[in-house]
Write a protein that holds these residues in place. Sequence first.
Motif, PDB file in Angstrom:
ATOM      1  N   CYS A  24     -31.293  25.435 -25.557  1.00 26.40           N
ATOM      2  CA  CYS A  24     -31.669  24.903 -26.871  1.00 26.40           C
ATOM      3  C   CYS A  24     -30.708  23.803 -27.328  1.00 26.40           C
ATOM      4  O   CYS A  24     -31.038  23.021 -28.218  1.00 26.40           O
ATOM      5  CB  CYS A  24     -31.707  26.015 -27.917  1.00 26.40           C
ATOM      6  SG  CYS A  24     -33.039  27.198 -27.654  1.00 26.40           S
ATOM      7  N   TRP A  28     -32.833  16.526 -30.269  1.00 28.79           N
ATOM      8  CA  TRP A  28     -34.241  16.831 -30.480  1.00 28.79           C
ATOM      9  C   TRP A  28     -34.811  15.942 -31.585  1.00 28.79           C
ATOM     10  O   TRP A  28     -34.142  15.663 -32.569  1.00 28.79           O
ATOM     11  CB  TRP A  28     -34.408  18.292 -30.884  1.00 28.79           C
ATOM     12  CG  TRP A  28     -33.920  19.247 -29.852  1.00 28.79           C
ATOM     13  CD1 TRP A  28     -32.658  19.772 -29.744  1.00 28.79           C
ATOM     14  CD2 TRP A  28     -34.664  19.767 -28.751  1.00 28.79           C
ATOM     15  NE1 TRP A  28     -32.583  20.591 -28.644  1.00 28.79           N
ATOM     16  CE2 TRP A  28     -33.804  20.609 -28.023  1.00 28.79           C
ATOM     17  CE3 TRP A  28     -35.984  19.612 -28.317  1.00 28.79           C
ATOM     18  CZ2 TRP A  28     -34.212  21.291 -26.884  1.00 28.79           C
ATOM     19  CZ3 TRP A  28     -36.387  20.294 -27.185  1.00 28.79           C
ATOM     20  CH2 TRP A  28     -35.508  21.124 -26.485  1.00 28.79           C
ATOM     21  N   SER A  30     -37.556  15.810 -34.521  1.00 25.93           N
ATOM     22  CA  SER A  30     -38.537  16.537 -35.321  1.00 25.93           C
ATOM     23  C   SER A  30     -39.656  15.545 -35.647  1.00 25.93           C
ATOM     24  O   SER A  30     -39.401  14.379 -35.952  1.00 25.93           O
ATOM     25  CB  SER A  30     -37.915  17.114 -36.595  1.00 25.93           C
ATOM     26  OG  SER A  30     -37.321  16.126 -37.391  1.00 25.93           O
ATOM     27  N   LYS A 129     -39.920  22.280 -24.909  1.00 28.81           N
ATOM     28  CA  LYS A 129     -39.898  21.848 -26.308  1.00 28.81           C
ATOM     29  C   LYS A 129     -39.303  22.964 -27.142  1.00 28.81           C
ATOM     30  O   LYS A 129     -39.211  24.107 -26.710  1.00 28.81           O
ATOM     31  CB  LYS A 129     -41.310  21.503 -26.785  1.00 28.81           C
ATOM     32  CG  LYS A 129     -41.894  20.322 -26.030  1.00 28.81           C
ATOM     33  CD  LYS A 129     -43.275  19.989 -26.520  1.00 28.81           C
ATOM     34  CE  LYS A 129     -43.813  18.787 -25.734  1.00 28.81           C
ATOM     35  NZ  LYS A 129     -45.162  18.444 -26.166  1.00 28.81           N
ATOM     36  N   ASP A 131     -39.530  25.118 -30.583  1.00 25.23           N
ATOM     37  CA  ASP A 131     -40.299  25.514 -31.754  1.00 25.23           C
ATOM     38  C   ASP A 131     -39.320  25.968 -32.826  1.00 25.23           C
ATOM     39  O   ASP A 131     -38.587  26.950 -32.635  1.00 25.23           O
ATOM     40  CB  ASP A 131     -41.266  26.649 -31.425  1.00 25.23           C
ATOM     41  CG  ASP A 131     -42.506  26.177 -30.698  1.00 25.23           C
ATOM     42  OD1 ASP A 131     -42.718  24.951 -30.603  1.00 25.23           O
ATOM     43  OD2 ASP A 131     -43.274  27.036 -30.224  1.00 25.23           O
ATOM     44  N   THR A 144     -42.867  21.747 -33.817  1.00 27.35           N
ATOM     45  CA  THR A 144     -42.430  21.583 -32.431  1.00 27.35           C
ATOM     46  C   THR A 144     -41.590  20.320 -32.316  1.00 27.35           C
ATOM     47  O   THR A 144     -42.024  19.242 -32.700  1.00 27.35           O
ATOM     48  CB  THR A 144     -43.639  21.514 -31.476  1.00 27.35           C
ATOM     49  OG1 THR A 144     -44.371  22.736 -31.599  1.00 27.35           O
ATOM     50  CG2 THR A 144     -43.189  21.349 -30.041  1.00 27.35           C
ATOM     51  N   TRP A 145     -40.370  20.487 -31.808  1.00 29.37           N
ATOM     52  CA  TRP A 145     -39.455  19.379 -31.623  1.00 29.37           C
ATOM     53  C   TRP A 145     -39.465  18.979 -30.155  1.00 29.37           C
ATOM     54  O   TRP A 145     -39.580  19.832 -29.273  1.00 29.37           O
ATOM     55  CB  TRP A 145     -38.050  19.768 -32.043  1.00 29.37           C
ATOM     56  CG  TRP A 145     -37.883  20.012 -33.516  1.00 29.37           C
ATOM     57  CD1 TRP A 145     -38.856  20.004 -34.474  1.00 29.37           C
ATOM     58  CD2 TRP A 145     -36.667  20.316 -34.194  1.00 29.37           C
ATOM     59  NE1 TRP A 145     -38.314  20.278 -35.703  1.00 29.37           N
ATOM     60  CE2 TRP A 145     -36.969  20.476 -35.559  1.00 29.37           C
ATOM     61  CE3 TRP A 145     -35.357  20.473 -33.772  1.00 29.37           C
ATOM     62  CZ2 TRP A 145     -35.999  20.769 -36.509  1.00 29.37           C
ATOM     63  CZ3 TRP A 145     -34.397  20.776 -34.714  1.00 29.37           C
ATOM     64  CH2 TRP A 145     -34.710  20.908 -36.068  1.00 29.37           C
ATOM     65  N   ILE A 146     -39.319  17.690 -29.914  1.00 27.78           N
ATOM     66  CA  ILE A 146     -39.317  17.202 -28.534  1.00 27.78           C
ATOM     67  C   ILE A 146     -37.918  16.717 -28.159  1.00 27.78           C
ATOM     68  O   ILE A 146     -37.187  16.202 -28.992  1.00 27.78           O
ATOM     69  CB  ILE A 146     -40.383  16.106 -28.313  1.00 27.78           C
ATOM     70  CG1 ILE A 146     -40.212  14.958 -29.309  1.00 27.78           C
ATOM     71  CG2 ILE A 146     -41.785  16.682 -28.432  1.00 27.78           C
ATOM     72  CD1 ILE A 146     -41.178  13.810 -29.097  1.00 27.78           C
ATOM     73  N   PRO A 147     -37.539  16.909 -26.899  1.00 27.35           N
ATOM     74  CA  PRO A 147     -36.185  16.521 -26.495  1.00 27.35           C
ATOM     75  C   PRO A 147     -36.029  15.006 -26.436  1.00 27.35           C
ATOM     76  O   PRO A 147     -36.995  14.271 -26.223  1.00 27.35           O
ATOM     77  CB  PRO A 147     -36.046  17.141 -25.100  1.00 27.35           C
ATOM     78  CG  PRO A 147     -37.437  17.268 -24.592  1.00 27.35           C
ATOM     79  CD  PRO A 147     -38.310  17.491 -25.791  1.00 27.35           C
ATOM     80  N   CYS A 148     -34.809  14.562 -26.623  1.00 33.29           N
ATOM     81  CA  CYS A 148     -34.470  13.152 -26.418  1.00 33.29           C
ATOM     82  C   CYS A 148     -33.042  13.083 -25.893  1.00 33.29           C
ATOM     83  O   CYS A 148     -32.321  14.070 -25.912  1.00 33.29           O
ATOM     84  CB  CYS A 148     -34.651  12.331 -27.695  1.00 33.29           C
ATOM     85  SG  CYS A 148     -33.524  12.695 -29.042  1.00 33.29           S
TER      86      CYS A 148
END
Length: 157
Positions: A24, A28, A30, A129, A131, A144-148
Amino acid sequence: MKKFFVVLAALLLCAGVCFAADPCEGYWKSVDDVSGKVTAIWKVYVEGDTLYGKIIVVPGQDNATKASKCKESYKGFPVAGKVNEMTVAGTPWIFGLKNQGSGKWGKGNIIDPGSGSMYTCTMTLKNGKLDMKGSIGPIGKTQTWIPCTEEEALSTK
């Protein structure tokens, strides 16, 4: 001698697994459920046995913007001082989450610096991803957050 190297290799492998970063942890995005636009870039990190998250940048917002809609203090907030005088970027708005195993953290809080509302918070890693669920009592909302990457996070304005 051969046994020594086998045991040493096994110990090093176990040490690597024990000290590996939690999945985790990281950067991320948002994303607004309706518009699909990035609302913030977060850095999620673990200190001790507790997970935190701080906003790195809010696209289109000056990093010196204060969280003026927040209260002066919140129970368990991890930073000393008046919360409503802290900047939105760089402050740990997610705090107190404890590891519940299998990529899930819970029993912590998140504060929306835009409204000042505090929610209970859980974070669960699913299919790469994150949550993030904020709740007040039985009513909650999951985003849901996406990685960066760190570079992407720091270059977003």
